[in-house]
Design a protein around this motif. Structure first.
Motif, PDB file in Angstrom:
ATOM      1  N   THR A   1       3.298  -1.933  -1.099  1.00 60.18           N
ATOM      2  CA  THR A   1       2.546  -2.551  -2.189  1.00 60.18           C
ATOM      3  C   THR A   1       2.825  -4.039  -2.258  1.00 60.18           C
ATOM      4  OG1 THR A   1       2.658  -0.478  -3.446  1.00 60.18           O
ATOM      5  CG2 THR A   1       2.063  -2.459  -4.659  1.00 60.18           C
ATOM      6  N   ALA A   2       4.102  -4.411  -2.136  1.00 56.97           N
ATOM      7  CA  ALA A   2       4.474  -5.826  -2.165  1.00 56.97           C
ATOM      8  C   ALA A   2       3.881  -6.566  -0.971  1.00 56.97           C
ATOM      9  CB  ALA A   2       5.991  -5.961  -2.180  1.00 56.97           C
TER      10      ALA A   2
ATOM     11  N   ILE B   1       6.949  -4.129  -7.965  1.00 59.40           N
ATOM     12  CA  ILE B   1       6.841  -5.322  -7.139  1.00 59.40           C
ATOM     13  C   ILE B   1       6.915  -6.533  -8.058  1.00 59.40           C
ATOM     14  CG2 ILE B   1       5.422  -4.097  -5.472  1.00 59.40           C
ATOM     15  CD1 ILE B   1       3.082  -6.003  -6.387  1.00 59.40           C
TER      16      ILE B   1
ATOM     17  N   PRO C   1       6.563   1.138  -2.604  1.00 65.57           N
ATOM     18  CA  PRO C   1       6.861  -0.184  -3.186  1.00 65.57           C
ATOM     19  C   PRO C   1       6.840  -1.311  -2.160  1.00 65.57           C
ATOM     20  CG  PRO C   1       8.298   1.465  -4.132  1.00 65.57           C
ATOM     21  CD  PRO C   1       7.543   2.148  -3.032  1.00 65.57           C
ATOM     22  N   GLU C   2       7.460  -1.090  -0.994  1.00 65.82           N
ATOM     23  CA  GLU C   2       7.474  -2.132   0.030  1.00 65.82           C
ATOM     24  C   GLU C   2       6.065  -2.431   0.533  1.00 65.82           C
ATOM     25  OE1 GLU C   2       9.828  -3.284   4.169  1.00 65.82           O
ATOM     26  OE2 GLU C   2       9.921  -1.224   3.403  1.00 65.82           O
TER      27      GLU C   2
ATOM     28  N   ASP D   1       4.365  -9.293 -12.038  1.00 66.46           N
ATOM     29  CA  ASP D   1       5.043  -8.125 -11.493  1.00 66.46           C
ATOM     30  C   ASP D   1       4.244  -6.899 -11.900  1.00 66.46           C
ATOM     31  OD1 ASP D   1       5.772  -8.268 -14.210  1.00 66.46           O
ATOM     32  OD2 ASP D   1       7.667  -7.230 -13.864  1.00 66.46           O
TER      33      ASP D   1
ATOM     34  N   VAL E   1       6.169 -12.129  -2.375  1.00 68.08           N
ATOM     35  CA  VAL E   1       6.224 -10.947  -3.250  1.00 68.08           C
ATOM     36  C   VAL E   1       7.258  -9.997  -2.674  1.00 68.08           C
ATOM     37  CG1 VAL E   1       4.906  -9.069  -4.310  1.00 68.08           C
ATOM     38  CG2 VAL E   1       3.745 -11.217  -3.725  1.00 68.08           C
ATOM     39  N   THR E   2       8.117  -9.467  -3.531  1.00 66.31           N
ATOM     40  CA  THR E   2       9.113  -8.518  -3.073  1.00 66.31           C
ATOM     41  C   THR E   2       9.065  -7.269  -3.951  1.00 66.31           C
ATOM     42  OG1 THR E   2      11.434  -8.252  -2.409  1.00 66.31           O
ATOM     43  CG2 THR E   2      11.007  -9.463  -4.462  1.00 66.31           C
ATOM     44  N   PHE E   3      10.017  -6.359  -3.747  1.00 71.01           N
ATOM     45  CA  PHE E   3       9.985  -5.097  -4.481  1.00 71.01           C
ATOM     46  C   PHE E   3      11.397  -4.680  -4.855  1.00 71.01           C
ATOM     47  CE2 PHE E   3      10.896  -3.875  -0.184  1.00 71.01           C
ATOM     48  CZ  PHE E   3      11.676  -2.731  -0.269  1.00 71.01           C
TER      49      PHE E   3
END
Length: 275
Positions: free
Chosen positions: A140-141, A212, A137-138, A97, A198-200
């Motif tokens: 980036t993930a 993330i 963030p979204e 993360d 991968v999520t955020f």
């Protein structure tokens, strides 16, 4: 200590350094040590063995790092005999993360890992896969997930025959005092994600809020996971995760960790004090 995923405290049980079966399905080994120093020594030997094994078998060793105190516990790898006996050029480094901040920010897991470990071993910079900066963030993930998929497509990373997701050789995972792993917390729906790699999140209970994180399907596609937990503040969550009644309650995120080959817990005396 109150563990928010649970309605009440559960009884612990004595766990020795043997294979056991818990809430997860992976073969699980719990190793307890008198001190964090002994954990560091044992962890280095364990990683050295897996590094040699996977490099011999496939030519690379893919390692996923988490943040927190884990990085300091890796310190023995930067000392003899490991600094000269490991083929660092074959290591591939990823991050379980990450805080969505610049890579040189004090809160960055990359910076923590670089300052405490990566700058002290000769892993090529091109083999270290940090997040892309200046994205939401979204974004980036999504970008990190697409990069992982590209590495699978070009055979840099293996594919799990079970899930079809990236299959990392080793994940080095820490645990929060309330039982979270990565940035998957009890009260976040992201812990139930089934399709994304991968999520955020944007509301981490510890700053900085945007992060993330690998999802559980990706985490559990790993070959080996080392759960490295030290310190008294983790004792209650360790008790819940490894206690004899663990399967009777709504699981902490850490209890959902179940790699494809083996899960090994490394505990110091303080972390194991409630067992």
């Amino acid at each position: 200590m109150h563990l928010s995923c649970y309605k009440r405290e559960v009884d612990g049980s004595q766990v020795n350094s043997i294979s056991i079966h818990r809430y997860n399905m992976a073969p699980t080994t719990v190793r307890k040590f008198e001190s964090e120093e002994q954990v560091s020594v044992a962890l280095a030997s364990y990683i050295h063995h897996l590094s040699a094994k996977f490099i011999t078998a496939s030519g690379t060793f893919s390692v996923v790092l988490s943040g927190g105190t884990l990085i300091d516990t890796l310190r023995k790898l930067t000392e003899p005999p490991y600094i000269s006996s490991i083929d660092w050029s074959k290591w591939l480094i990823f991050f379980l993360d990450e805080r969505v901040v610049p890579l040189d920010h004090p809160d960055s897991n990359y910076k923590l890992a670089y300052d405490g470990f990566l700058s002290k071993v000769p892993i090529p910079a091109s083999n270290i896969f940090s997040i892309k900066e200046k994205l939401s963030p979204e974004e980036t993930a999504d970008e990190y997930e697409q990069r992982l998929k590209h590495l699978v497509a070009n055979n840099t990373l293996k594919t799990s025959p079970t899930t079809g997701l990236a299959k990392f050789d080793l994940m080095l995972v820490g645990m929060g005092p309330e039982g979270h792993i990565a940035s998957l917390f009890c009260w976040h729906f992201q812990r139930f994600e089934k399709t994304k790699w991968v999520t955020f999140i944007t509301d981490s209970p510890k700053p900085p809020p945007p992060r993330i994180t690998f999802t559980l399907p990706l985490i559990n596609s790993a070959d080996h996971i080392a759960m490295v937990v030290t310190g008294e503040d983790a004792a209650d969550a360790v008790k819940v995760a490894l206690g004899k009644h663990a399967a009777d309650y709504y699981p902490l995120p850490v209890q959902k960790v179940s790699p494809e080959e083996n899960l090994t817990w490394f505990l110091d005396k303080e972390a194991a004090s409630e067992l």
